[in-house]
Design a protein around this motif. Sequence first.
Motif, short mmCIF file in Angstrom:
data_model
loop_
_atom_site.label_atom_id
_atom_site.label_comp_id
_atom_site.label_asym_id
_atom_site.label_seq_id
_atom_site.Cartn_x
_atom_site.Cartn_y
_atom_site.Cartn_z
N VAL A 52 0.86 -1.18 0.00
CA VAL A 52 0.00 0.00 0.00
C VAL A 52 0.90 1.22 0.00
CG1 VAL A 52 -1.70 1.33 1.32
CG2 VAL A 52 -1.89 -1.18 1.16
N CYS A 53 0.67 2.11 -0.95
CA CYS A 53 1.50 3.30 -1.11
C CYS A 53 0.65 4.52 -0.81
CB CYS A 53 2.03 3.35 -2.54
SG CYS A 53 3.07 4.79 -2.86
N SER A 54 1.20 5.46 -0.06
CA SER A 54 0.41 6.62 0.35
C SER A 54 0.92 7.91 -0.27
CB SER A 54 0.39 6.72 1.88
OG SER A 54 0.06 5.44 2.42
N LEU A 55 1.69 7.78 -1.33
CA LEU A 55 2.08 8.98 -2.08
C LEU A 55 0.84 9.51 -2.80
CD1 LEU A 55 5.41 7.83 -3.84
CD2 LEU A 55 5.19 9.35 -1.86
N THR A 56 0.84 10.80 -3.11
CA THR A 56 -0.26 11.35 -3.91
C THR A 56 -0.06 10.93 -5.37
OG1 THR A 56 0.92 13.35 -4.49
CG2 THR A 56 -0.36 13.40 -2.43
N THR A 57 -1.11 11.13 -6.17
CA THR A 57 -1.01 10.77 -7.59
C THR A 57 0.17 11.50 -8.25
OG1 THR A 57 -3.40 10.76 -7.50
CG2 THR A 57 -2.42 10.52 -9.67
N ASP A 58 0.29 12.77 -7.93
CA ASP A 58 1.39 13.55 -8.52
C ASP A 58 2.75 13.02 -8.10
OD1 ASP A 58 -0.30 15.16 -9.90
OD2 ASP A 58 -0.31 16.78 -8.40
N GLU A 59 2.87 12.68 -6.82
CA GLU A 59 4.14 12.15 -6.33
C GLU A 59 4.46 10.82 -7.01
OE1 GLU A 59 4.22 13.99 -1.78
OE2 GLU A 59 3.07 12.18 -2.19
N ILE A 60 3.44 10.00 -7.18
CA ILE A 60 3.68 8.70 -7.84
C ILE A 60 4.23 8.96 -9.24
CG2 ILE A 60 2.53 6.67 -8.83
CD1 ILE A 60 0.77 6.56 -6.37
N ARG A 61 3.66 9.93 -9.92
CA ARG A 61 4.11 10.23 -11.27
C ARG A 61 5.57 10.71 -11.24
NH1 ARG A 61 0.81 14.33 -12.78
NH2 ARG A 61 -0.95 12.89 -12.70
N GLU A 62 5.87 11.61 -10.30
CA GLU A 62 7.24 12.11 -10.18
C GLU A 62 8.24 10.99 -9.90
OE1 GLU A 62 7.96 15.17 -7.08
OE2 GLU A 62 6.15 16.04 -8.02
N TYR A 63 7.88 10.12 -8.96
CA TYR A 63 8.77 9.03 -8.57
C TYR A 63 8.97 8.03 -9.70
CZ TYR A 63 9.13 10.00 -3.53
OH TYR A 63 9.42 10.53 -2.31
N ALA B 24 -10.67 8.91 -1.10
CA ALA B 24 -10.09 8.62 -2.40
C ALA B 24 -8.75 9.34 -2.52
CB ALA B 24 -11.03 9.11 -3.50
N GLY B 25 -7.77 8.65 -3.06
CA GLY B 25 -6.47 9.28 -3.31
C GLY B 25 -5.50 9.17 -2.16
N SER B 26 -5.98 8.72 -0.98
CA SER B 26 -5.05 8.68 0.15
C SER B 26 -4.11 7.47 0.10
CB SER B 26 -5.81 8.71 1.48
OG SER B 26 -6.79 7.71 1.50
N HIS B 27 -4.59 6.37 -0.42
CA HIS B 27 -3.74 5.19 -0.57
C HIS B 27 -4.05 4.48 -1.88
CE1 HIS B 27 -2.94 5.42 3.76
NE2 HIS B 27 -4.25 5.43 3.97
N VAL B 28 -3.07 3.77 -2.40
CA VAL B 28 -3.30 2.84 -3.52
C VAL B 28 -2.54 1.56 -3.23
CG1 VAL B 28 -3.64 4.60 -5.33
CG2 VAL B 28 -1.32 3.76 -4.83
N LEU B 29 -2.94 0.50 -3.92
CA LEU B 29 -2.15 -0.73 -3.83
C LEU B 29 -1.27 -0.80 -5.06
CD1 LEU B 29 -1.76 -3.42 -2.16
CD2 LEU B 29 -3.10 -4.49 -3.99
N PRO C 230 3.47 -0.60 -10.84
CA PRO C 230 2.18 -0.07 -11.27
C PRO C 230 1.11 -0.17 -10.19
CG PRO C 230 2.56 -2.24 -12.21
CD PRO C 230 3.86 -1.82 -11.57
N VAL C 231 0.17 0.73 -10.26
CA VAL C 231 -0.96 0.73 -9.32
C VAL C 231 -1.92 -0.39 -9.72
CG1 VAL C 231 -2.94 2.07 -8.50
CG2 VAL C 231 -0.73 3.20 -8.85
N PHE C 232 -2.37 -1.15 -8.73
CA PHE C 232 -3.33 -2.23 -8.99
C PHE C 232 -4.74 -1.89 -8.48
CE2 PHE C 232 -0.19 -6.08 -9.30
CZ PHE C 232 0.14 -5.66 -10.58
N TYR C 233 -4.80 -1.11 -7.38
CA TYR C 233 -6.11 -0.77 -6.82
C TYR C 233 -6.14 0.69 -6.42
CZ TYR C 233 -8.69 -5.13 -6.40
OH TYR C 233 -9.42 -6.24 -6.68
N ARG C 234 -7.29 1.33 -6.63
CA ARG C 234 -7.44 2.68 -6.10
C ARG C 234 -8.78 2.80 -5.39
NH1 ARG C 234 -9.65 1.81 -11.00
NH2 ARG C 234 -10.03 3.49 -12.46
#
Length: 575
Positions: free
Chosen positions: A125-136, A171-176, A192-196
Amino acid sequence: MSAADRKAPSDFIRDIVREDLRANKNDGRVVTRFPPEPNGYLHIGHAKSICINFGIALENKAGVCHLRFDDTNPSKESTEYTESIESDVRWLGFDWGSHLYYASDYFGKLYQYAVELIEDGKAYVCSLTTDEIREYRGTLTEPGKDSPYRTRSIEENLDLFERMRKGEFKAGSHVLRAKIDMASPNLNMRDPVFYRIKHESHHRTGDKWCIYPMYDFAHCLSDSIEGITHSICTLEFEDNRALYDWILDQLKVNCHPQQIEFARLNLSHTVLSKRKLLELVEGGYASGWDDPRMPTISGFLRRGYTPEAIRNFCERIGVAKSNSVVDIALLEHCIRQDLNLRAPRVMAVLRPLRVVIDNYPEGKVEQLDAENNPEDPSMGRRKIPFSRVVYIEQDDFREDPPEKFFRLTPGREVRLKHAYYVKCERVVKDKGTGQVAEVHCRYDPETRGGWSQDGRKVRGTLHWVSATHALEAEVRLYDHLFTKRDPYDVEEGFDFKANINPNSLEKLISCLVEPTLAGARPGTRYQFLRQGYFCVDSVDSRDGAPVFNRIVSLRDSWAKIERAQKKSPLGQPKP
Ligand code: ATP
Ligand code: MG
């Protein structure tokens, strides 16, 4: 349509299937599927995929093709779309039998698979924001960076994922995410993200879920759950294959479908993307998904295309591995060929000009005999009324004819199809505009049926309707939706809509059609002599006030293109 009455096409996908059967791979089964996301209406690109998947199943004794909705994104999906997709596939002539499936039916199983990956340390479970995920994630030239949450313990991940499912988070606080490789040259493999989380109702599962699987995770597992043997998709998914293989390998599933990619259909003068087509509908550029100018299946149906013509088109373009653009003239050629054989001929005058036959008795009406289709005598004959005043096409008369104008002009004799020779004697002009308002002719009673007894020849043959008998109708003429062959060819700062053809629809409201068309049912197709093929519009026609859509004109530009290509592959112009 049975397997027996189709001549099986041959291409690289069918070669693979045949080879697999010979090797008795998959125990001799062939299971394909057509997997639309129900987020729009189907277009002719989907027809290509449908013809391949259902076609391969039909060609093989042990073949089955599923219709599966990849309905993993509740924000964009609806039952309106699933219903239209089902009816379009049926209209194209294919049948999934009892094999109708929904990825949403697998949400429970998919959740279990995700838990299994977490338990194996393969997802977190990753708690980065969508933007952070894109940056990373990095870029094609730079590797990505590990998320700080990548090292969460299995217990913590299991707990958080369960609480995601229970709706404890916004919504947006965590993804798998998958734990694969943030430095992989294939961006699809960078965790890659599997669940939102989406607190949204799904059109089938309602409010049961507030986490939804991503397309990539659900798609390959749905194929596996259904025992798909050949998972056929378009080339854009080539780089996703590594991810699908990874998922299926980690989960040690029983069925690992073989993915085969082919080139998507691109068609000139139009766009084939549901998102873009939705933009046209929502922006009012089209009257709806079934606007007869749209490249959607429902648009073609309403326009008057036949499923046979579309299937024939899909067969002719073939299946290849490299992207190309097929000229829309080939599609038009296919419908013309089909309708030439099956559409009855009738006469209709789109822009009427009044013609008075001065020496024809007032009040007399003759019923003239005409064949319904010279290509097919079994379609019978009909009677068309003829009288003293008829209408012809404005374009078929010129007071000052240019060279090679063989139609009606003062002093010239022409044939009225199925009727008589007539000769123009004088014209009457509108006092206000000075335009020709009425043409006066004499007819030769010895030319009944349109043939002279003395061997006298005429160069022009015109269609016409009898003034007192003709029916009024609206006729809609269509041109390509976009002016450019490639609608995406735009100057900076503009989008594809800059290339919309402002003249793609011309409505003619005072057309006159022969009376045999009285009561013509919606969907009936005709050839209007010398003009093209037309279909009674199923939405806007009213009793006694039919609306005709022009399906295609008679002018075949495909033959010319084909000659120019001098045997380069179909539909692909020479560079
Ligand atoms: P669009 O970009 O129009 O939304 P899509 O690929 O997202 O298309 P899906 O509903 O996912 O639409 O498509 C269902 C199937 O149809 C997929 O297997 C896809 O590969 C195939 N398909 C979509 N567009 C084309 C096309 N232009 N040519 C051939 N196959 C296509
Ligand atoms: Mg898609």
